[in-house]
Design a protein around this motif. Structure first.
Motif, mmCIF file in Angstrom:
data_model
loop_
_atom_site.group_PDB
_atom_site.id
_atom_site.type_symbol
_atom_site.label_atom_id
_atom_site.label_comp_id
_atom_site.label_asym_id
_atom_site.label_seq_id
_atom_site.Cartn_x
_atom_site.Cartn_y
_atom_site.Cartn_z
ATOM 1 N N VAL A 64 0.672 -1.590 -0.189
ATOM 2 C CA VAL A 64 0.316 0.119 -0.218
ATOM 3 C C VAL A 64 0.811 1.386 0.481
ATOM 4 N N THR A 65 0.420 2.304 -0.757
ATOM 5 C CA THR A 65 1.291 3.173 -0.802
ATOM 6 C C THR A 65 0.196 4.727 -0.462
ATOM 7 N N ALA A 66 1.019 5.735 -0.243
ATOM 8 C CA ALA A 66 -0.415 7.091 0.567
ATOM 9 C C ALA A 66 0.586 8.157 0.160
ATOM 10 N N VAL A 67 0.624 8.516 -1.223
ATOM 11 C CA VAL A 67 1.260 10.232 -1.591
ATOM 12 C C VAL A 67 0.240 10.770 -0.685
ATOM 13 N N PHE A 68 1.350 12.351 -0.363
ATOM 14 C CA PHE A 68 1.008 12.962 0.739
ATOM 15 C C PHE A 68 1.127 14.133 0.019
ATOM 16 N N ASP A 69 0.385 15.641 0.128
ATOM 17 C CA ASP A 69 1.242 16.599 0.351
ATOM 18 C C ASP A 69 1.390 17.169 1.100
ATOM 19 N N VAL A 70 2.576 17.250 1.730
ATOM 20 C CA VAL A 70 2.813 18.169 2.681
ATOM 21 C C VAL A 70 3.144 19.492 2.650
ATOM 22 N N ARG A 71 3.177 20.521 3.678
ATOM 23 C CA ARG A 71 4.253 21.326 3.851
ATOM 24 C C ARG A 71 5.569 21.787 4.285
ATOM 25 N N LYS A 72 6.168 21.940 4.042
ATOM 26 C CA LYS A 72 7.928 21.895 4.995
ATOM 27 C C LYS A 72 7.679 21.631 6.577
ATOM 28 N N SER A 93 9.789 18.920 -3.585
ATOM 29 C CA SER A 93 8.488 18.608 -4.459
ATOM 30 C C SER A 93 7.175 18.493 -3.330
ATOM 31 N N GLY A 94 7.876 18.775 -1.783
ATOM 32 C CA GLY A 94 6.349 18.934 -1.108
ATOM 33 C C GLY A 94 5.931 17.167 -0.833
ATOM 34 N N GLU A 95 6.097 16.253 -1.636
ATOM 35 C CA GLU A 95 5.041 15.451 -1.682
ATOM 36 C C GLU A 95 5.910 14.050 -0.620
ATOM 37 N N MET A 96 5.251 13.389 0.041
ATOM 38 C CA MET A 96 5.731 12.515 1.778
ATOM 39 C C MET A 96 4.981 11.383 1.169
ATOM 40 N N ILE A 97 6.167 10.220 0.310
ATOM 41 C CA ILE A 97 5.566 8.873 -0.161
ATOM 42 C C ILE A 97 5.043 7.879 1.018
ATOM 43 N N LEU A 98 4.047 7.351 2.233
ATOM 44 C CA LEU A 98 4.565 6.131 2.713
ATOM 45 C C LEU A 98 4.275 5.707 2.492
ATOM 46 N N ARG A 99 4.933 3.910 2.219
ATOM 47 C CA ARG A 99 4.884 2.824 1.534
ATOM 48 C C ARG A 99 4.925 1.682 3.053
ATOM 49 N N ARG A 100 3.810 0.810 2.888
ATOM 50 C CA ARG A 100 4.135 -0.456 3.546
ATOM 51 C C ARG A 100 3.997 -1.331 3.093
ATOM 52 N N ARG A 107 5.593 -11.423 8.347
ATOM 53 C CA ARG A 107 6.441 -10.009 8.150
ATOM 54 C C ARG A 107 5.918 -8.477 6.990
ATOM 55 N N THR A 108 6.567 -6.925 7.688
ATOM 56 C CA THR A 108 6.265 -5.848 7.437
ATOM 57 C C THR A 108 6.792 -5.475 6.827
ATOM 58 N N ARG A 109 7.323 -4.265 5.892
ATOM 59 C CA ARG A 109 8.881 -3.550 5.751
ATOM 60 C C ARG A 109 8.007 -1.542 5.284
ATOM 61 N N ALA A 110 8.582 -0.784 6.358
ATOM 62 C CA ALA A 110 7.928 0.397 5.872
ATOM 63 C C ALA A 110 8.563 0.768 5.361
ATOM 64 N N PHE A 111 8.757 2.585 4.638
ATOM 65 C CA PHE A 111 9.260 3.349 4.229
ATOM 66 C C PHE A 111 8.591 4.566 3.899
ATOM 67 N N ILE A 112 9.147 5.733 4.092
ATOM 68 C CA ILE A 112 9.080 6.744 4.115
ATOM 69 C C ILE A 112 9.316 7.622 3.037
ATOM 70 N N ASN A 113 9.677 7.524 1.384
ATOM 71 C CA ASN A 113 10.350 8.102 0.341
ATOM 72 C C ASN A 113 11.383 7.782 0.254
#
Length: 562
Positions: A64-72, A93-100, A107-113
């Motif tokens: 699952v991947t969620a892309v957010f527009d995030v202020r600095k 870019s102001g994008e923060m990409i959360l991926r699980r 087992r799970t793995r987690a990533f941000i950008n």
């Protein structure tokens, strides 16, 4: 805000990509279509608990991947920075990409950008970006410390809280210095007589760093010099004494030089060799003289060195400290004695500083507490005004503030908790304990509407908060969700057509048969115009959509945009 959600191989979802926009997005569909699956997948990428059963049958992993527009300056960016994950792509870019990634073995793995992170960090970032609220998931209301933060956000007291935290830190630092000084004085007082004696003794001894090594080396040189002095004198006698060959060699050189005029080629090599021998003997004589001077010593000096070494090593044994550590020990004991002599004055100064820091903190905490009490009355009035349309007209919301100046903390000495009374005559109590599931969701909605975007994550998800309510209440819920969506992004899973009609984005969740009915997959379609009217008519009428239902759906859509 959430810009895009991509799901791969999660339960019945094989491949799904959803684009989101600002405003109110609703997710509708028949029971069992997969709305809960979509929310479970979204919660997974926000740091929710993983489970092997989430992986679609036959797949090795789900993602699952969620892309957010995030202020600095958003709190989620601060969390990344605090965890050493300051990312250049986010800054640009102001994008923060959360991926699980959920593996089939659990087992799970987690990533941000695309940077690997812990699930704890993912959960912290996810909580800053999204709040999910349903009848059984009121996470924003579980922790009473959140209530204090929400009240402060409503009242605009964030700056005052930050200032109080700084005063708290200054108060704690002042008290820590005071306690350390007081403990040092007490320790020094218990050992005062010993410290004074030891300090005087070490001061008189005046040890120096490296002194033992230097003295030992000098002593060894002197003792070895005494043994070798006789040999040195004998060698010097042979080189430059009465039996020295230098005079005879010098005379021989002079005679050869007189003959050199006629036989230069024959004589000159011999002359050079004898000259070299004479020079070598003279150089040897110089070295022997230097060695004799070095070996020569005053016996009283050796005695003084031995006495000094004895005194230093005796002090080392007495104070259980290496000789090279005596100088530092002398300094420490002198400081302890000075602390005893001058510590009382310093103690008074530190007590005054600590008292002043405590007074400034207490005054600021009391002022903040008064502001909270005043703001709580306004919050209660505003929330209670929202309750009647939500079929909570007999309920009462209140903010309980328990102040205890004897239990201070960084944010003051107030404990803030939201309470409700569901009916007149009943005992009020904490919101989480007194309100039922449906009531809890509506209380939360009223509170969120009043707070607007204050103290809120940029994306709010409401899961079937309209369950079990009638048309008028559902319409009131839809109106409030729409108002809230003017400040933050709102997503709502709903069965209420009145709520769906007010959406800026309408997504239909459905379940399609694949491979001639051998398997099913969840699909999501964005609805517009006639298709949207048809779905709202289905929500009104059920399986058989009538002309009356379509007309009612049209009226709902028109009234929602009026």
């Amino acid at each position: 805000m959430l810009a895009r959600l991509s799901i791969r191989d999660i339960v019945l979802i094989e491949r799904l990509d959803i684009e989101f926009s600002r405003g109110l997005a609703v997710l509708t569909g028949e029971t069992g279509a997969g709305k809960s699956i979509l929310l479970d997948a979204f919660a997974l990428t926000l740091g929710g608990r993983g489970d092997a059963t989430l992986v679609r049958h036959g797949a090795e992993q789900g993602q699952v991947t969620a892309v957010f527009d995030v202020r600095k300056d958003h709190p989620a960016s601060v969390i990344l920075s605090d965890n050493g994950l300051d990312d250049a792509s986010l800054q640009e870019s102001g994008e923060m990409i959360l991926r699980r990634v959920q593996l089939a073995d659990g087992r799970t793995r987690a990533f941000i950008n695309d940077q690997a992170i812990s699930v704890q960090t993912l959960k912290a970032v996810g909580s800053a970006l999204v709040e999910i609220h349903g009848q059984h998931d009121e996470r924003a209301l579980v922790d009473a410390s959140t209530h204090r933060r929400l009240l402060d956000a409503f009242a605009g007291l964030e700056k005052e809280v930050t200032a109080l935290e700084q005063l708290w830190n200054a108060r704690r630092a002042a008290n820590q210095v005071l306690e350390e000084h007081r403990a040092g004085m007490e320790r020094a007082a218990r050992e005062a007589d010993y410290l004074r004696h030891a300090s005087d003794e070490l001061k008189k001894l005046a040890p120096k760093d490296g002194e033992e090594t230097a003295l030992a080396e000098r002593r060894a040189t002197m003792m070895q010099g005494e043994k070798i002095a006789a040999d040195l004198r004998e060698a010097q006698e042979a080189v430059s004494g009465d039996h020295s060959p230098v005079p005879a060699l010098s005379a021989a050189v002079r005679r050869l030089e007189r003959r050199a005029a006629n036989l230069q080629a024959l004589v000159e090599p011999a002359v050079r060799a004898i000259d070299a021998a004479i020079n070598a003997l003279e150089e040897a004589d110089q070295h022997l003289n230097a060695a004799l001077r070095a070996a020569d010593f005053d016996p009283t000096e050796l005695e003084r060195i031995e006495e000094r070494l004895f005194a230093l090593r005796g002090a080392s044994r007495k104070y259980s400290t290496p000789v090279d550590g005596l100088a530092a020990l002398a300094t420490k004991y002198a400081a302890d004695v000075a602390l005893i002599d001058a510590g009382a004055d310093q103690l008074r100064k530190l007590e005054e500083l600590a008292s002043d820091a405590d007074k400034r903190y207490s005054a600021a905490a009391a002022k903040l507490s008064a502001a909270r009490v005043k703001s709580a009355e306004k919050l209660d009035k505003a929330v209670n005004a929202e309750l009647a349309p939500l079929k909570l007209e007999r309920a009462k919301f209140s903010t309980q503030i328990d102040s205890d100046a004897t239990s201070p903390g960084p944010q003051g000495h107030d404990r803030v908790e939201f309470w409700v009374q569901t009916n007149p005559g009943t005992r009020p109590g904490p919101l989480m304990k007194v309100a039922s599931g449906g009531e809890l969701s509506r209380f939360l909605l009223a509170l969120k509407v009043v707070l607007s975007d204050k103290g809120s994550a940029p994306t709010l998800v409401f899961d079937e908060i309209d369950t079990g309510v009638g048309g008028a209440v559902a319409d009131a819920i839809g109106a409030r969700l729409a108002r809230l969506a003017g400040k933050v992004q709102v997503m709502a899973v709903t069965h209420a057509p009145q709520v769906a009609a007010r959406a800026d984005q309408h997504l239909l969740i459905s379940k399609d048969a694949l491979d001639k009915g051998k398997r099913v997959a969840t699909r999501v379609n964005a609805l517009h115009s006639d298709h949207r009217r048809e779905e709202i008519a289905r929500m009104l009428a059920g399986a058989e959509i009538t002309a009356e239902a379509r007309a009612a759906a049209e009226r709902l859509l028109k009234s929602a945009t009026a």
